[in-house]
Write a protein that holds these residues in place. Structure first.
Motif, PDB file in Angstrom:
ATOM      1  N   TRP A 146       4.505   3.355  10.216  1.00 55.51           N
ATOM      2  CA  TRP A 146       4.444   2.685   9.021  1.00 55.51           C
ATOM      3  C   TRP A 146       3.621   1.698   9.179  1.00 55.51           C
ATOM      4  O   TRP A 146       3.283   0.806   7.805  1.00 55.51           O
ATOM      5  CB  TRP A 146       5.357   3.388   7.851  1.00 55.51           C
ATOM      6  N   SER A 147       4.104   0.857   9.930  1.00 56.57           N
ATOM      7  CA  SER A 147       3.372  -0.127   9.786  1.00 56.57           C
ATOM      8  C   SER A 147       1.986  -0.193   9.457  1.00 56.57           C
ATOM      9  O   SER A 147       1.370  -1.607   9.581  1.00 56.57           O
ATOM     10  CB  SER A 147       3.918  -1.104  11.061  1.00 56.57           C
ATOM     11  N   ASN A 148       0.807   0.467   9.966  1.00 52.71           N
ATOM     12  CA  ASN A 148      -0.080   0.510   9.741  1.00 52.71           C
ATOM     13  C   ASN A 148      -0.264   1.590   7.730  1.00 52.71           C
ATOM     14  O   ASN A 148      -1.094   2.609   7.638  1.00 52.71           O
ATOM     15  CB  ASN A 148      -0.380   1.400  10.486  1.00 52.71           C
ATOM     16  N   ALA A 149       0.544   0.836   6.977  1.00 51.80           N
ATOM     17  CA  ALA A 149       0.308   2.260   5.844  1.00 51.80           C
ATOM     18  C   ALA A 149      -0.637   2.357   5.266  1.00 51.80           C
ATOM     19  O   ALA A 149      -1.457   2.823   4.344  1.00 51.80           O
ATOM     20  CB  ALA A 149       1.757   2.380   5.332  1.00 51.80           C
ATOM     21  N   ALA A 198       0.944  -0.641   0.274  1.00 53.89           N
ATOM     22  CA  ALA A 198      -0.623   0.200   0.077  1.00 53.89           C
ATOM     23  C   ALA A 198       0.784   1.316  -0.153  1.00 53.89           C
ATOM     24  O   ALA A 198       0.767   1.844  -0.571  1.00 53.89           O
ATOM     25  CB  ALA A 198      -1.192  -0.025   1.337  1.00 53.89           C
ATOM     26  N   LEU A 199       2.170   1.139   0.846  1.00 52.33           N
ATOM     27  CA  LEU A 199       2.256   2.528   0.811  1.00 52.33           C
ATOM     28  C   LEU A 199       3.099   2.926  -0.218  1.00 52.33           C
ATOM     29  O   LEU A 199       3.672   3.486  -0.752  1.00 52.33           O
ATOM     30  CB  LEU A 199       3.975   1.534   2.030  1.00 52.33           C
ATOM     31  N   ALA A 200       3.818   1.187  -0.817  1.00 53.47           N
ATOM     32  CA  ALA A 200       4.770   1.547  -2.092  1.00 53.47           C
ATOM     33  C   ALA A 200       4.213   2.050  -3.167  1.00 53.47           C
ATOM     34  O   ALA A 200       3.998   2.935  -3.969  1.00 53.47           O
ATOM     35  CB  ALA A 200       5.255  -0.132  -3.174  1.00 53.47           C
ATOM     36  N   SER A 201       2.530   1.958  -2.981  1.00 53.07           N
ATOM     37  CA  SER A 201       1.408   1.981  -4.332  1.00 53.07           C
ATOM     38  C   SER A 201       0.720   3.792  -4.161  1.00 53.07           C
ATOM     39  O   SER A 201       0.571   4.392  -5.469  1.00 53.07           O
ATOM     40  CB  SER A 201       0.044   0.906  -4.123  1.00 53.07           C
ATOM     41  N   ASN A 202       0.927   4.513  -2.446  1.00 56.26           N
ATOM     42  CA  ASN A 202       0.867   5.252  -2.273  1.00 56.26           C
ATOM     43  C   ASN A 202       1.627   6.162  -3.196  1.00 56.26           C
ATOM     44  O   ASN A 202       1.916   7.385  -4.062  1.00 56.26           O
ATOM     45  CB  ASN A 202       0.674   6.086  -1.093  1.00 56.26           C
ATOM     46  N   LEU A 203       3.041   5.701  -3.087  1.00 57.63           N
ATOM     47  CA  LEU A 203       4.211   6.578  -3.611  1.00 57.63           C
ATOM     48  C   LEU A 203       4.652   6.786  -4.881  1.00 57.63           C
ATOM     49  O   LEU A 203       5.071   7.644  -5.063  1.00 57.63           O
ATOM     50  CB  LEU A 203       5.398   5.976  -2.979  1.00 57.63           C
ATOM     51  N   GLN A 204       4.074   6.111  -5.504  1.00 62.67           N
ATOM     52  CA  GLN A 204       4.045   6.125  -6.659  1.00 62.67           C
ATOM     53  C   GLN A 204       2.992   6.392  -8.063  1.00 62.67           C
ATOM     54  O   GLN A 204       2.623   6.728  -9.225  1.00 62.67           O
ATOM     55  CB  GLN A 204       3.909   4.610  -8.082  1.00 62.67           C
ATOM     56  N   ALA A 205       1.620   6.653  -7.077  1.00 62.60           N
ATOM     57  CA  ALA A 205       0.149   7.505  -7.163  1.00 62.60           C
ATOM     58  C   ALA A 205       0.805   8.689  -7.752  1.00 62.60           C
ATOM     59  O   ALA A 205       1.156   9.237  -7.553  1.00 62.60           O
ATOM     60  CB  ALA A 205      -1.013   7.864  -6.401  1.00 62.60           C
ATOM     61  N   PRO A 206       0.131   9.181  -9.274  1.00 61.20           N
ATOM     62  CA  PRO A 206       1.019  10.472 -10.017  1.00 61.20           C
ATOM     63  C   PRO A 206       0.730  11.889  -8.537  1.00 61.20           C
ATOM     64  O   PRO A 206       1.284  12.748  -9.175  1.00 61.20           O
ATOM     65  CB  PRO A 206      -0.260  10.341 -10.365  1.00 61.20           C
ATOM     66  N   GLU A 207      -0.259  11.651  -7.851  1.00 60.90           N
ATOM     67  CA  GLU A 207      -0.172  12.821  -6.938  1.00 60.90           C
ATOM     68  C   GLU A 207       0.690  13.618  -6.108  1.00 60.90           C
ATOM     69  O   GLU A 207       0.883  14.219  -5.434  1.00 60.90           O
ATOM     70  CB  GLU A 207      -1.704  13.145  -6.489  1.00 60.90           C
ATOM     71  N   SER A 250      -3.710   2.362   6.093  1.00 60.82           N
ATOM     72  CA  SER A 250      -4.840   3.020   6.874  1.00 60.82           C
ATOM     73  C   SER A 250      -4.384   4.161   6.451  1.00 60.82           C
ATOM     74  O   SER A 250      -5.229   5.304   6.763  1.00 60.82           O
ATOM     75  CB  SER A 250      -4.749   2.707   7.955  1.00 60.82           C
ATOM     76  N   PHE A 251      -3.783   4.535   5.504  1.00 61.98           N
ATOM     77  CA  PHE A 251      -2.752   6.132   5.554  1.00 61.98           C
ATOM     78  C   PHE A 251      -3.843   6.355   4.044  1.00 61.98           C
ATOM     79  O   PHE A 251      -3.159   5.677   2.991  1.00 61.98           O
ATOM     80  CB  PHE A 251      -1.531   6.554   5.726  1.00 61.98           C
ATOM     81  N   SER A 252      -4.732   7.521   3.992  1.00 65.09           N
ATOM     82  CA  SER A 252      -4.678   8.216   3.011  1.00 65.09           C
ATOM     83  C   SER A 252      -3.359   8.341   1.733  1.00 65.09           C
ATOM     84  O   SER A 252      -2.770   8.783   2.439  1.00 65.09           O
ATOM     85  CB  SER A 252      -5.837   8.965   2.818  1.00 65.09           C
ATOM     86  N   LYS A 253      -3.293   9.042   0.551  1.00 64.89           N
ATOM     87  CA  LYS A 253      -2.374   9.396  -0.056  1.00 64.89           C
ATOM     88  C   LYS A 253      -2.194  10.628   0.406  1.00 64.89           C
ATOM     89  O   LYS A 253      -1.220  11.186   0.878  1.00 64.89           O
ATOM     90  CB  LYS A 253      -2.716   9.757  -1.419  1.00 64.89           C
ATOM     91  N   ASP A 254      -2.800  11.432   1.031  1.00 63.47           N
ATOM     92  CA  ASP A 254      -2.992  12.772   1.737  1.00 63.47           C
ATOM     93  C   ASP A 254      -1.999  12.326   2.826  1.00 63.47           C
ATOM     94  O   ASP A 254      -0.959  13.376   3.287  1.00 63.47           O
ATOM     95  CB  ASP A 254      -4.236  14.025   2.186  1.00 63.47           C
ATOM     96  N   GLU A 255      -2.281  12.106   3.737  1.00 62.50           N
ATOM     97  CA  GLU A 255      -1.936  11.165   5.079  1.00 62.50           C
ATOM     98  C   GLU A 255      -0.433  10.993   5.250  1.00 62.50           C
ATOM     99  O   GLU A 255       0.465  11.448   5.692  1.00 62.50           O
ATOM    100  CB  GLU A 255      -2.753  10.534   5.782  1.00 62.50           C
ATOM    101  N   THR A 256       0.066  10.089   4.002  1.00 53.53           N
ATOM    102  CA  THR A 256       0.970   9.631   3.405  1.00 53.53           C
ATOM    103  C   THR A 256       1.635  10.888   3.216  1.00 53.53           C
ATOM    104  O   THR A 256       2.905  10.862   3.797  1.00 53.53           O
ATOM    105  CB  THR A 256       1.012   8.971   2.397  1.00 53.53           C
TER     106      THR A 256
END
Length: 268
Positions: A136-139, A68-77, A141-147
């Motif tokens: 980050w072990s709960n990554a 999930a963290l890796a996916s968020n970091l790759q998100a265009p925004e 549960s973080f939205s992209k904005d929270e990340t």
């Protein structure tokens, strides 16, 4: 309650991946490397050359929070602002059996969960987020904005200072040494747990159901979740003791119950 819910969701996700029900390849960036430490060195060098922080992300493709963290970091925004502030290296921990020399290199005896995000100042090669890396072990549960908000703190050199406590008295040094000893002792117990649970996890990923896996995983998760919180509390307690002038005061060091695999065989 939240921790237990998260644990159950994590176990469910592992089972979905193991049975092929989770078909998405999103976030599968934790790949085996012939020389993971060398990759970390190159990331630190690149971060230094580009005046960025280094993020060493230790995780696994079987872990939904890691992906999930890796996916968020790759998100265009997120991709653009993240790449402006950080050089990132993903490190595969396998089935909890490899690359732990990397966290130890930066003064962290053991990782508390997957993923573990190490924010490193490339100039000093110091870990700058020791007191918050466990979040980050709960990554998942973080939205992209929270990340992005959490990463913004790590990108700001003034927000996370890798500096020693202001008081360097002998009493504080002694108390911090006691905490370090406690942390190393618990780290050894966690590594022992990895050696027990890791092979069970590997079997679980193949669709098998090892005996005691759910119980063992839960016990290890509970201790790994509690330890970083206790370490933060102990370090705060040490500074309060010194500030109060009560040099005879003792740290309230917790005692965790034995894991089932640590108990004498006749009591299992």
């Amino acid at each position: 309650m939240h921790s237990m819910k998260h644990l159950l969701l994590g176990l469910t996700w592992i089972l979905l991946v193991a049975t092929g029900a989770a078909a998405s390849d999103a976030g599968r960036l934790y790949l085996p490397l012939d020389d993971a430490m060398g990759a970390v060195d190159r990331t630190l060098l690149k971060a230094r050359e580009n005046n960025k922080r280094a993020l060493i992300i230790m995780g696994a493709n079987w872990c939904h929070d890691s992906r999930a963290l890796a996916s968020n970091l790759q998100a265009p925004e997120l991709a653009a602002p993240v790449s402006e502030a950080f050089e990132i290296q993903y490190v595969d921990v396998g089935f909890l059996e490899k690359n732990f020399d990397i966290n130890r290199r930066f003064g962290l005896p053991v990782i508390f969960g997957t993923p573990t995000v190490l924010a490193i100042d490339p100039e000093t090669q110091q870990l700058v987020n020791r007191d918050s890396l466990h979040i980050w072990s709960n990554a998942a549960s973080f939205s992209k904005d929270e990340t992005l908000e959490r990463l913004a703190v790590l990108a700001n050199p003034t927000a996370q200072a890798a500096s020693p406590p202001a008081d360097t008295s002998e009493v504080l040094a002694m108390l911090l040494a006691q905490i370090d000893t406690f942390e190393r002792q618990q780290a050894e117990r966690i590594y022992g747990g990895f050696a027990v649970v890791g092979p069970m996890l590997a079997a679980y990923m193949k669709g098998e159901k090892p005996e005691n896996f759910d119980s063992y995983w839960r016990q290890l998760h509970t201790m790994r979740s509690q330890l970083p919180k206790d370490l933060i509390r102990l370090r705060e307690q040490a500074e309060l003791i010194v500030a109060s002038g009560k040099e005879e005061a003792q740290l309230q060091i917790p005692a965790y119950p034995l894991f089932d695999w640590e108990k004498p065989s006749e009591t299992n």
